[in-house]
Design a protein around this motif. Sequence first.
Motif, PDB file in Angstrom:
ATOM      1  N   ALA A  91      15.267  36.405  40.652  1.00 21.76           N
ATOM      2  CA  ALA A  91      14.525  35.171  40.960  1.00 21.76           C
ATOM      3  C   ALA A  91      13.207  35.138  40.204  1.00 21.76           C
ATOM      4  CB  ALA A  91      14.270  35.079  42.465  1.00 21.76           C
ATOM      5  N   GLU A  92      12.573  36.305  40.029  1.00 21.70           N
ATOM      6  CA  GLU A  92      11.318  36.376  39.277  1.00 21.70           C
ATOM      7  C   GLU A  92      11.538  36.076  37.801  1.00 21.70           C
ATOM      8  OE1 GLU A  92       8.253  36.668  40.452  1.00 21.70           O
ATOM      9  OE2 GLU A  92       9.122  36.658  42.458  1.00 21.70           O
ATOM     10  N   VAL A  93      12.690  36.494  37.282  1.00 22.43           N
ATOM     11  CA  VAL A  93      13.024  36.159  35.885  1.00 22.43           C
ATOM     12  C   VAL A  93      13.077  34.652  35.726  1.00 22.43           C
ATOM     13  CG1 VAL A  93      14.771  36.327  34.059  1.00 22.43           C
ATOM     14  CG2 VAL A  93      14.319  38.297  35.534  1.00 22.43           C
ATOM     15  N   LYS A  94      13.768  34.003  36.652  1.00 26.75           N
ATOM     16  CA  LYS A  94      13.928  32.552  36.589  1.00 26.75           C
ATOM     17  C   LYS A  94      12.575  31.846  36.688  1.00 26.75           C
ATOM     18  CE  LYS A  94      15.415  30.132  40.058  1.00 26.75           C
ATOM     19  NZ  LYS A  94      16.241  29.535  41.137  1.00 26.75           N
ATOM     20  N   LYS A  95      11.742  32.277  37.633  1.00 26.62           N
ATOM     21  CA  LYS A  95      10.413  31.676  37.792  1.00 26.62           C
ATOM     22  C   LYS A  95       9.591  31.819  36.521  1.00 26.62           C
ATOM     23  CE  LYS A  95      10.021  32.564  42.770  1.00 26.62           C
ATOM     24  NZ  LYS A  95       9.320  33.415  43.771  1.00 26.62           N
ATOM     25  N   ALA A  96       9.647  32.999  35.919  1.00 26.13           N
ATOM     26  CA  ALA A  96       8.874  33.253  34.698  1.00 26.13           C
ATOM     27  C   ALA A  96       9.368  32.384  33.546  1.00 26.13           C
ATOM     28  CB  ALA A  96       8.957  34.727  34.325  1.00 26.13           C
ATOM     29  N   MET A  97      10.682  32.222  33.460  1.00 24.19           N
ATOM     30  CA  MET A  97      11.247  31.386  32.406  1.00 24.19           C
ATOM     31  C   MET A  97      10.844  29.925  32.593  1.00 24.19           C
ATOM     32  SD  MET A  97      15.019  33.082  32.115  1.00 24.19           S
ATOM     33  CE  MET A  97      15.616  31.984  30.855  1.00 24.19           C
ATOM     34  N   MET A  98      10.840  29.469  33.829  1.00 24.16           N
ATOM     35  CA  MET A  98      10.471  28.078  34.097  1.00 24.16           C
ATOM     36  C   MET A  98       8.983  27.843  33.815  1.00 24.16           C
ATOM     37  SD  MET A  98      12.853  27.231  37.407  1.00 24.16           S
ATOM     38  CE  MET A  98      12.667  25.452  37.294  1.00 24.16           C
ATOM     39  N   LEU A 113      13.600  31.745  24.983  1.00 21.25           N
ATOM     40  CA  LEU A 113      14.067  31.283  26.286  1.00 21.25           C
ATOM     41  C   LEU A 113      15.587  31.114  26.302  1.00 21.25           C
ATOM     42  CD1 LEU A 113      11.426  28.623  27.391  1.00 21.25           C
ATOM     43  CD2 LEU A 113      12.059  30.677  28.647  1.00 21.25           C
ATOM     44  N   LYS A 114      16.109  30.511  25.253  1.00 21.64           N
ATOM     45  CA  LYS A 114      17.554  30.297  25.188  1.00 21.64           C
ATOM     46  C   LYS A 114      18.296  31.628  25.143  1.00 21.64           C
ATOM     47  CE  LYS A 114      17.817  25.639  23.285  1.00 21.64           C
ATOM     48  NZ  LYS A 114      18.336  24.785  22.201  1.00 21.64           N
ATOM     49  N   ARG A 115      17.768  32.566  24.372  1.00 19.64           N
ATOM     50  CA  ARG A 115      18.404  33.886  24.281  1.00 19.64           C
ATOM     51  C   ARG A 115      18.513  34.529  25.660  1.00 19.64           C
ATOM     52  NH1 ARG A 115      15.969  38.322  24.712  1.00 19.64           N
ATOM     53  NH2 ARG A 115      13.927  37.439  24.245  1.00 19.64           N
ATOM     54  N   ALA A 151      20.240  25.910  33.270  1.00 21.61           N
ATOM     55  CA  ALA A 151      20.760  24.815  32.455  1.00 21.61           C
ATOM     56  C   ALA A 151      19.626  23.902  31.976  1.00 21.61           C
ATOM     57  CB  ALA A 151      21.787  24.012  33.255  1.00 21.61           C
ATOM     58  N   LYS A 152      18.642  23.667  32.854  1.00 21.24           N
ATOM     59  CA  LYS A 152      17.478  22.842  32.467  1.00 21.24           C
ATOM     60  C   LYS A 152      16.723  23.489  31.316  1.00 21.24           C
ATOM     61  CE  LYS A 152      16.557  20.963  37.072  1.00 21.24           C
ATOM     62  NZ  LYS A 152      15.656  21.077  38.244  1.00 21.24           N
ATOM     63  N   ILE A 153      16.530  24.796  31.402  1.00 23.60           N
ATOM     64  CA  ILE A 153      15.819  25.530  30.342  1.00 23.60           C
ATOM     65  C   ILE A 153      16.576  25.406  29.028  1.00 23.60           C
ATOM     66  CG2 ILE A 153      15.157  27.845  29.572  1.00 23.60           C
ATOM     67  CD1 ILE A 153      14.640  28.455  32.608  1.00 23.60           C
ATOM     68  N   LEU A 154      17.900  25.424  29.119  1.00 15.93           N
ATOM     69  CA  LEU A 154      18.732  25.315  27.913  1.00 15.93           C
ATOM     70  C   LEU A 154      18.848  23.879  27.422  1.00 15.93           C
ATOM     71  CD1 LEU A 154      21.582  27.733  29.042  1.00 15.93           C
ATOM     72  CD2 LEU A 154      20.019  28.119  27.128  1.00 15.93           C
ATOM     73  N   GLY A 155      18.354  22.932  28.221  1.00 17.45           N
ATOM     74  CA  GLY A 155      18.495  21.524  27.866  1.00 17.45           C
ATOM     75  C   GLY A 155      19.908  21.036  28.027  1.00 17.45           C
ATOM     76  N   TYR A 156      20.636  21.670  28.949  1.00  6.43           N
ATOM     77  CA  TYR A 156      22.050  21.378  29.147  1.00  6.43           C
ATOM     78  C   TYR A 156      22.261  20.710  30.504  1.00  6.43           C
ATOM     79  CZ  TYR A 156      27.000  22.390  30.154  1.00  6.43           C
ATOM     80  OH  TYR A 156      28.311  22.288  30.488  1.00  6.43           O
TER      81      TYR A 156
END
Length: 376
Positions: A91-98, A113-115, A151-156
Motif C-alpha cells: 500500500a505504501e508503494v502505491k501511495k508513493a507512486m500516486m 512509474l510505468k516500469r 491503471a490510472k498511473i499507467l494512463g490506462y
Amino acid sequence: MKKNLLVLTLLATASTAGLAQKKNVTSAIMIAKARKPNFVKAKTYIDKATTHEDTKDQAKTWMWRANIYAGLVGSKSEAAAEIKKNTDVAAEVKKAMMMTNKLDTKGKFRSDLKRLAVPMYDATRNKASKSYNEKEFKVAFENFEASQDYAKILGYVDSAGLYYTGRAADVLKDYDNAIKYYEMSRAIEYGGADLYLNLAEAYTKSGKQAESDKVMEMAKTKFPDNANVILDKVKKLLSAKKPAEAKIELEKALAKDPNNYALQYAAGITYNEMEMYEDAINSYKKALEINPKDYNSKFNMSVVYNNVVAEMNSAVNEIDINETAKYDKAKAEMTAYINEVLPFVLATYEVEQEAAIKRILNNFYRLTLQNDKIMK
C-alpha cells in the motif's frame, strides 16, 4: 556587523539543514542501487526525506520511496519481514507512486512509474480476478481497487476492472463504493443493461430511491427490449397492483423472446394475479421446458392447479340440488382434472415437502374421496 554575522549564520544553518535532507535522498538512492541493496537501511533515509519540508514535495523523493518500498515487498530478509508485520508495504508503494504522479508535472519520472506500475497492476489485477472467482470478495475488492490506482498511473482505463470493483463492493454490501464504481463504469459506457440494473439496486439499498428511479428510466430508454429491464418494470407494476399493465409489457417482450425463462415465469405470476389460470399454467409449463429443475415454477404451477380446482368446486356447489345430471357431470370433470394434475403436485411435494403443497394434496384427496391418502 554582528547582525550581519548572525544573518549569515542563520542562512548557513538553513542551507546545511536543506543539504542534509537532500543527502538523505541521495543516501537512500545509493543504498537502494548498490550491488547488494539494503532496502531496510534505505527506508530509514527515504522516510526522513518524505516528511521534511525541504524534500517532501519533490517527485524524486516519492519516486525513490516507491522503489525502496517495492524492494521491501520482495525482500526476504528478517529485518524486512519485521517491517512487513506492522506496515502494509504494498500500500505504501502505491501511495508513493500516486504522490510521484501528482508532483511530477513535467513527466520526468513517467517511464520509471510505468516500469514499477506494470508488474504491480498485473499482480493486483490477477489476484483480484482469482479472488472474485473463488468468492473471496473482500480480497477481490481490495485488489481490484488497487489495480485501478495502478491503471490510472499507467494512463490506462480498465473498464472491466472498474465494473468488477463495483460488483465486489456490491456483494460486500458496501453500496457507497458499489455506486462509485458503477457510476464510473456508466461514464465510460461499459456494462450494458446489467450495469444499470445493478446500479439502480445499489441506490435502492442505500436508501436513494429517487436516484434508483432515474437510473431505471435511463435503462428503459437505452435498453427498451432487454428482458431484465422489462422484468424490473413488470415487478414494479405488480407491486403497484397493476397486473394488466404488467401483462402488456410481458406479452410484448415474449413476442420477441419466447424462450426466456424469466419472462415466462413472470408471465405465470401475472396471469395468476389476473385469474387467467390456463394462461398461467401454460407460462409455467414453458418456463419448465426451458429450466426443467426449477422448483419455483413447479410450486407456483401447483398453486395455480389448486386455484383451478377451487373455481371448479365452487361451480359444482352452486348447481341446484335438483340438477343431478349437471352436478354429476361437473363433479366428474373436477375429479378427472384433479387426477390429471395430482401426480405433478405430488412430485413437487416430494422435492421440498412444503406445508403449502401438502395442504393442496390433502384438499385434492378429500375432493376425490381418497381419504386414506390424506397426510397428517
